[in-house]
Write an enzyme that holds these catalytic residues in place. Structure first.
Site, PDB file in Angstrom:
ATOM      1  N   HIS A 130       1.025  -0.977  -0.071  1.00  0.00           N
ATOM      2  CA  HIS A 130       0.067  -0.116  -0.004  1.00  0.00           C
ATOM      3  C   HIS A 130       0.885   1.408   0.079  1.00  0.00           C
ATOM      4  O   HIS A 130       1.501   1.638   1.020  1.00  0.00           O
ATOM      5  CB  HIS A 130      -0.869  -0.143   1.141  1.00  0.00           C
ATOM      6  CG  HIS A 130      -1.792   1.142   1.155  1.00  0.00           C
ATOM      7  ND1 HIS A 130      -3.184   0.986   0.740  1.00  0.00           N
ATOM      8  CD2 HIS A 130      -1.940   2.608   1.519  1.00  0.00           C
ATOM      9  CE1 HIS A 130      -3.771   2.104   0.763  1.00  0.00           C
ATOM     10  NE2 HIS A 130      -2.902   3.101   1.408  1.00  0.00           N
ATOM     11  N   CYS A 131       1.138   1.947  -1.154  1.00  0.00           N
ATOM     12  CA  CYS A 131       1.982   3.119  -1.234  1.00  0.00           C
ATOM     13  C   CYS A 131       1.396   4.366  -0.649  1.00  0.00           C
ATOM     14  O   CYS A 131       0.397   4.767  -0.776  1.00  0.00           O
ATOM     15  CB  CYS A 131       2.198   3.049  -2.877  1.00  0.00           C
ATOM     16  SG  CYS A 131       3.325   4.832  -3.190  1.00  0.00           S
ATOM     17  N   LEU A 132       2.258   4.693   0.183  1.00  0.00           N
ATOM     18  CA  LEU A 132       2.240   6.032   1.122  1.00  0.00           C
ATOM     19  C   LEU A 132       1.880   7.286   0.177  1.00  0.00           C
ATOM     20  O   LEU A 132       1.029   7.957   0.502  1.00  0.00           O
ATOM     21  CB  LEU A 132       3.209   6.060   1.981  1.00  0.00           C
ATOM     22  CG  LEU A 132       3.112   7.347   3.014  1.00  0.00           C
ATOM     23  CD1 LEU A 132       2.071   7.154   3.953  1.00  0.00           C
ATOM     24  CD2 LEU A 132       4.641   7.741   3.623  1.00  0.00           C
ATOM     25  N   GLY A 185      -1.345   6.725  -2.113  1.00  0.00           N
ATOM     26  CA  GLY A 185      -2.575   6.708  -1.483  1.00  0.00           C
ATOM     27  C   GLY A 185      -3.404   5.540  -1.765  1.00  0.00           C
ATOM     28  O   GLY A 185      -4.804   5.421  -1.572  1.00  0.00           O
ATOM     29  N   ARG A 186      -2.788   4.249  -2.526  1.00  0.00           N
ATOM     30  CA  ARG A 186      -3.551   3.288  -3.275  1.00  0.00           C
ATOM     31  C   ARG A 186      -2.866   2.234  -3.062  1.00  0.00           C
ATOM     32  O   ARG A 186      -1.585   2.033  -3.091  1.00  0.00           O
ATOM     33  CB  ARG A 186      -3.806   3.536  -4.741  1.00  0.00           C
ATOM     34  CG  ARG A 186      -4.950   4.238  -4.822  1.00  0.00           C
ATOM     35  CD  ARG A 186      -6.058   3.922  -4.726  1.00  0.00           C
ATOM     36  NE  ARG A 186      -7.324   4.611  -5.474  1.00  0.00           N
ATOM     37  CZ  ARG A 186      -7.886   5.697  -4.855  1.00  0.00           C
ATOM     38  NH1 ARG A 186      -7.456   6.018  -3.440  1.00  0.00           N
ATOM     39  NH2 ARG A 186      -8.928   6.354  -5.246  1.00  0.00           N
TER      40      ARG A 186
END
Length: 597
Positions: free
Chosen positions: A430-432, A435-436
């Site tokens: 979950h990429c900071l 946001g996805r």
């Protein structure tokens, strides 16, 4: 099956002895014992399991003996002398060793042979009520999938959700039951309490939180005329009182037109706030004063204001997108600085066009990473029930093949993301910054996003050094590091601020890009798979290599599979739809069996 090992561990599961006097429905109050007590009575060992009756076979989880007696003609709907059916005995079987040997299979067998799950026992419970009390989630799921109503009531009108909220402390099985869409505002016959009333009466904070998230009513009154808040104040439970008042305030604010408008514009407001904050930081650094104490004080003030302000305008769910908004704000000010300060010093048209196209590519692939479905599991309610029945009857209803949150059969290489609250096919992370979740559907877009971000930052670093060489009356070779640093700070603090911002973004983007290429091309793994394997290897006695996995088909083939690029027929990429891949597959190029890591 090793009956000697089973016999040495079995204990009596007398239905009556499983309950304290306060556990029945007839004397329920907030002060009662909240967990079923189990009297430890030693049961004589079974010397020969082939001679035990069907009740004892069900109690001990002796599946084959139970099946034998049923096939001989035993009526599975017939209760014993305690008015307890076989299905009830299977549901209250709470010993881990017995669960492994016949708990869910026993329930499946009894239902297939005509057992009625709606029958109640001497205590007034049906099978699903007992499964809830003993937190048997697989049995609960199977009974509901086979058609038993989630709102089945006992003699006093209590549903499984009420029983769970009152008798089982913690988030489960209350949260698990809520996934089957039960009636959250129904009341029982005796006290006319809702599930929320029962959770408050027991002081079950986790259940209260789950029920509030599900939208339980705060206005329903019980037979004493008490709302949930009245009951919490009566029990003097401060935390629950705070939770109820805060939820009531949130719900009342939703009725205001301004609050509804703010809710629709939360992401835009977050972007505006991030953009203004980043400008304010640069403006403070660029002030004409030489007092760094003043600048430091203003920066601290900006930090406190911006950390508190979003809490009043933006909901908790939208705050997870704050890093994304910071990234977009950075791109805006980086681009603006390029066109206003750096462009006059750049004589080459090709350089100007390259930067412009790099920014366009960065925004495009960030947008595609954001909007593209990463591979979320999508199933209807009927499909979920069908999967539960199929997995249960195949003996595979466990966390490795079934997601207890999404209630779906998990595809190979998938993982449940607790931030997105969904299972993601070929889950990477979950990429900071986006946001996805990054998964099967948008992983390649994410790689191009990192590439273009690194390229834009590299162009900015080059332009920054060019600006300093043209506008600052100093050089590193002539004046040394300290004098050079002092001059560029006084020359243009804003450019120094942009340089620090660009250095930060190029650092993490380049690191992630190199790490991703190593995992994709060299290992053939996702980030999650790599981390999981590293953790598992620490407990292995033998040496383990990350390169020796079923997903690694060689450098060029891994890249061809990932980007689905045949390079004019040089390679044959494997087109595997990981959103629906549940069984092993064979690679068309190397005939390697793929298994879940």
């Amino acid at each position: 099956m090793d009956w000697s090992g089973l016999n040495s561990q079995c204990r009596n599961h007398s239905h009556g002895s499983h309950w304290s006097p306060g556990l029945g429905h007839r004397n329920i109050s907030a002060q009662e014992n909240r967990e079923p007590t189990k009297e430890k009575e030693v049961l004589p060992l079974i010397e020969d399991s082939s001679n035990c009756d069907i009740v004892k076979a069900t109690q001990y989880g002796i599946f084959e003996r139970c099946k034998e007696l049923i096939e001989a003609g035993y009526d599975v709907r017939q209760p014993d002398k305690e008015n307890v059916s076989l299905l009830h005995w299977a549901a209250i079987n709470n010993r881990l060793d017995l669960v492994k040997q016949g708990h869910l299979p026993m329930v499946i067998l009894l239902l297939q042979c005509g057992a009625d799950p709606t029958l109640i026992d001497g205590e007034g419970f049906s099978g699903i009520h007992l499964a809830v009390l003993f937190q048997h989630m697989p049995v609960i799921a199977y009974l509901i999938a086979k058609g038993q109503s989630i709102d089945t009531t006992d003699l006093n009108g209590q549903t499984p959700l009420m029983l769970s909220a009152h008798k089982v402390l913690g988030p489960e099985p209350t949260g698990f039951l809520l996934k089957f869409n039960p009636s959250i505002n129904v009341v029982d016959k005796v006290h006319q309490n809702t599930p929320l009333h029962w959770a408050i009466a027991a002081g079950n904070i986790s259940a209260v939180d789950k029920l509030l998230q599900a939208g339980s009513s705060l206005d329903i009154r019980n037979i004493k005329g008490e709302t949930p808040l009245d009951l919490a104040q009566k029990n003097r439970h401060r935390l629950i009182i705070h939770m109820l008042t805060a939820e009531a305030k949130i719900r009342s604010n939703k009725n205001l037109r301004l609050c509804r408008w703010l809710q629709k514009c939360e992401l835009f407001l977050l972007l505006v706030l991030s953009t203004i904050t980043m400008w304010a930081i640069g403006y403070i650094m660029d002030l004409g004063t030489d007092s760094w104490l003043l600048k430091g004080s203003l920066l601290v003030a900006i930090f406190f204001v911006t950390s508190l302000f979003p809490r009043f305008l933006v909901g908790h769910e939208s705050l997870k997108y704050l890093p994304t908004m910071i990234l977009l704000s950075s791109i805006f000010w980086i681009s603006l600085t390029w066109f206003i300060l750096f462009l006059p010093d750049l004589t080459g048209t090709a350089l100007q066009i390259s930067f412009f196209l790099s920014v366009i590519g960065l925004l495009y692939f960030l947008y595609k990473t954001w909007v593209t479905d990463p591979g979320y599991s999508k199933t209807s309610e009927e499909e979920r029930k069908t999967n539960i029945i199929a997995l249960a009857e195949a003996g595979s209803l466990d966390f490795r093949t079934f997601c207890t949150t999404c209630l779906v059969k998990k595809p190979l290489r998938s993982l449940h993301c607790h931030i997105c609250n969904s299972c993601v096919a070929r889950y990477d992370q979950h990429c900071l910054w986006t946001g996805r979740c990054i998964g099967f559907g948008n992983h390649h877009y994410y790689i191009f996003f990192l590439i273009f971000l690194a390229v834009v930052c590299d162009w900015m670093l080059y332009a920054t050094f060019l600006y300093w060489s043209n506008h600052c009356t100093t050089s590193y070779s002539q004046d040394g590091a300290w004098t050079y640093l002092s001059q560029i700070v006084s020359c243009s603090p804003w450019v120094l601020y942009i340089f620090m911002l660009v250095s930060f973004h190029v650092s993490w983007s380049t690191f992630l890009l190199l790490n991703q290429f190593y995992q994709i091309a060299v290992l053939g793994l996702t980030s999650h798979e790599r981390v999981s394997l590293v953790k598992q290897s620490k407990h292995m006695k033998q040496a383990f290599s990350l390169r020796r996995t079923p997903y690694n088909h060689g450098f060029t083939q891994n890249l061809a599979d990932f980007f689905q690029c045949g390079c004019f027929g040089l390679f044959k990429p494997s087109a595997v739809d990981w959103t629906s891949q549940y069984s092993v597959v064979f690679h068309p190029a190397k005939e390697k069996v793929l298994r879940s890591v």
